[in-house]
Design a protein around this motif. Sequence first.
Motif, PDB file in Angstrom:
ATOM      1  N   GLU A 177       0.823  -1.200   0.000  1.00  0.00           N
ATOM      2  CA  GLU A 177       0.000   0.000   0.000  1.00  0.00           C
ATOM      3  C   GLU A 177       0.868   1.265   0.000  1.00  0.00           C
ATOM      4  OE1 GLU A 177      -3.335   1.788   3.081  1.00  0.00           O
ATOM      5  OE2 GLU A 177      -2.682  -0.296   3.272  1.00  0.00           O
ATOM      6  N   VAL A 178       0.711   2.080  -1.033  1.00  0.00           N
ATOM      7  CA  VAL A 178       1.397   3.372  -1.083  1.00  0.00           C
ATOM      8  C   VAL A 178       0.497   4.369  -0.357  1.00  0.00           C
ATOM      9  CG1 VAL A 178       2.354   5.177  -2.561  1.00  0.00           C
ATOM     10  CG2 VAL A 178       2.477   2.775  -3.284  1.00  0.00           C
ATOM     11  N   ILE A 194       5.360   3.741   2.280  1.00  0.00           N
ATOM     12  CA  ILE A 194       4.792   2.444   1.934  1.00  0.00           C
ATOM     13  C   ILE A 194       4.374   1.710   3.196  1.00  0.00           C
ATOM     14  CG2 ILE A 194       5.221   0.236   0.769  1.00  0.00           C
ATOM     15  CD1 ILE A 194       5.555   2.765  -1.049  1.00  0.00           C
ATOM     16  N   ASN A 195       3.187   1.118   3.175  1.00  0.00           N
ATOM     17  CA  ASN A 195       2.721   0.240   4.243  1.00  0.00           C
ATOM     18  C   ASN A 195       2.771  -1.186   3.690  1.00  0.00           C
ATOM     19  OD1 ASN A 195       1.247  -1.346   6.037  1.00  0.00           O
ATOM     20  ND2 ASN A 195      -0.296   0.229   6.405  1.00  0.00           N
ATOM     21  N   VAL A 200       8.378  -6.564  -0.054  1.00  0.00           N
ATOM     22  CA  VAL A 200       7.986  -5.163   0.104  1.00  0.00           C
ATOM     23  C   VAL A 200       9.163  -4.240  -0.212  1.00  0.00           C
ATOM     24  CG1 VAL A 200       7.147  -3.420   1.735  1.00  0.00           C
ATOM     25  CG2 VAL A 200       6.217  -5.754   1.807  1.00  0.00           C
ATOM     26  N   THR A 201      10.324  -4.525   0.355  1.00  0.00           N
ATOM     27  CA  THR A 201      11.482  -3.644   0.188  1.00  0.00           C
ATOM     28  C   THR A 201      12.006  -3.676  -1.245  1.00  0.00           C
ATOM     29  OG1 THR A 201      12.044  -3.890   2.505  1.00  0.00           O
ATOM     30  CG2 THR A 201      13.781  -3.089   1.061  1.00  0.00           C
ATOM     31  N   GLU A 202      12.017  -4.854  -1.878  1.00  0.00           N
ATOM     32  CA  GLU A 202      12.476  -4.913  -3.266  1.00  0.00           C
ATOM     33  C   GLU A 202      11.558  -4.083  -4.171  1.00  0.00           C
ATOM     34  OE1 GLU A 202      12.497  -8.406  -6.395  1.00  0.00           O
ATOM     35  OE2 GLU A 202      14.252  -8.554  -5.059  1.00  0.00           O
ATOM     36  N   VAL A 206       9.420   2.723   4.477  1.00  0.00           N
ATOM     37  CA  VAL A 206       8.591   1.518   4.470  1.00  0.00           C
ATOM     38  C   VAL A 206       8.313   1.129   5.911  1.00  0.00           C
ATOM     39  CG1 VAL A 206       8.422  -0.875   3.722  1.00  0.00           C
ATOM     40  CG2 VAL A 206       9.675   0.771   2.314  1.00  0.00           C
ATOM     41  N   ARG A 207       7.063   0.849   6.203  1.00  0.00           N
ATOM     42  CA  ARG A 207       6.713   0.432   7.559  1.00  0.00           C
ATOM     43  C   ARG A 207       5.806  -0.789   7.518  1.00  0.00           C
ATOM     44  NH1 ARG A 207       2.414   4.312  10.048  1.00  0.00           N
ATOM     45  NH2 ARG A 207       0.945   4.488   8.344  1.00  0.00           N
ATOM     46  N   TYR A 208       5.691  -1.432   8.648  1.00  0.00           N
ATOM     47  CA  TYR A 208       4.845  -2.618   8.793  1.00  0.00           C
ATOM     48  C   TYR A 208       5.180  -3.697   7.765  1.00  0.00           C
ATOM     49  CZ  TYR A 208       2.241   0.839  11.460  1.00  0.00           C
ATOM     50  OH  TYR A 208       1.886   1.828  12.339  1.00  0.00           O
ATOM     51  N   GLN A 209       6.375  -4.248   7.908  1.00  0.00           N
ATOM     52  CA  GLN A 209       6.801  -5.347   7.049  1.00  0.00           C
ATOM     53  C   GLN A 209       7.626  -6.321   7.863  1.00  0.00           C
ATOM     54  OE1 GLN A 209       9.599  -4.237   4.024  1.00  0.00           O
ATOM     55  NE2 GLN A 209      10.637  -2.785   5.341  1.00  0.00           N
ATOM     56  N   GLY A 210       7.805  -7.515   7.313  1.00  0.00           N
ATOM     57  CA  GLY A 210       8.657  -8.504   7.955  1.00  0.00           C
ATOM     58  C   GLY A 210      10.127  -8.170   7.756  1.00  0.00           C
TER      59      GLY A 210
END
Length: 161
Positions: free
Chosen positions: A69-70, A80-81, A90-92, A112-116
């Motif tokens: 989600e942008v 980015i969520n 997500v990061t790639e 970027v937030r809320y990711q593994g």
Amino acid sequence: MPTVSESTLRDMLVGIYSAKGASAEEAETVARHQVGANLVGHDSHGIMRTRGYVDLIDKGHIVPGAPYEVERSSATSAVINGNWGFGFVVTERAMTETIEKAKEAGVAMAAVRYQGHVGRLGAYAAMGYTDVIVRHLAEDQSDVLESFARLARVRESLLEA
């Protein structure tokens, strides 16, 4: 100690993550990053983390198929969520989009937030590094050798991190 090929390791990891609900694309991205970490000698971020990632999936701390989600975006930035999706995925994607923004605007950044867990950070820096070399060579031929030497030193320091 047994020797296992890169492709066999990737296939094994793809099978594991697919069985845990990851799409083929997600599973391949995670596997590529984990095996890639081992191949550059960063074993602490390689396949040894598989059991931990599986446990995090089981606990709901990594969500296969989570929407990307942008939340905010401009010509030079994005927030980015990752909705607790695989950090590798997500990061790639965020890095790929940020590189495209930088090509247009000259500079860009993303939060970027809320990711593994994202794995080895050097993998993402290398994405930008490769693109910088190609752009630099296309735009300025006069100092190619000096630039290669300078960029090679930067690349080595990133890969050691």
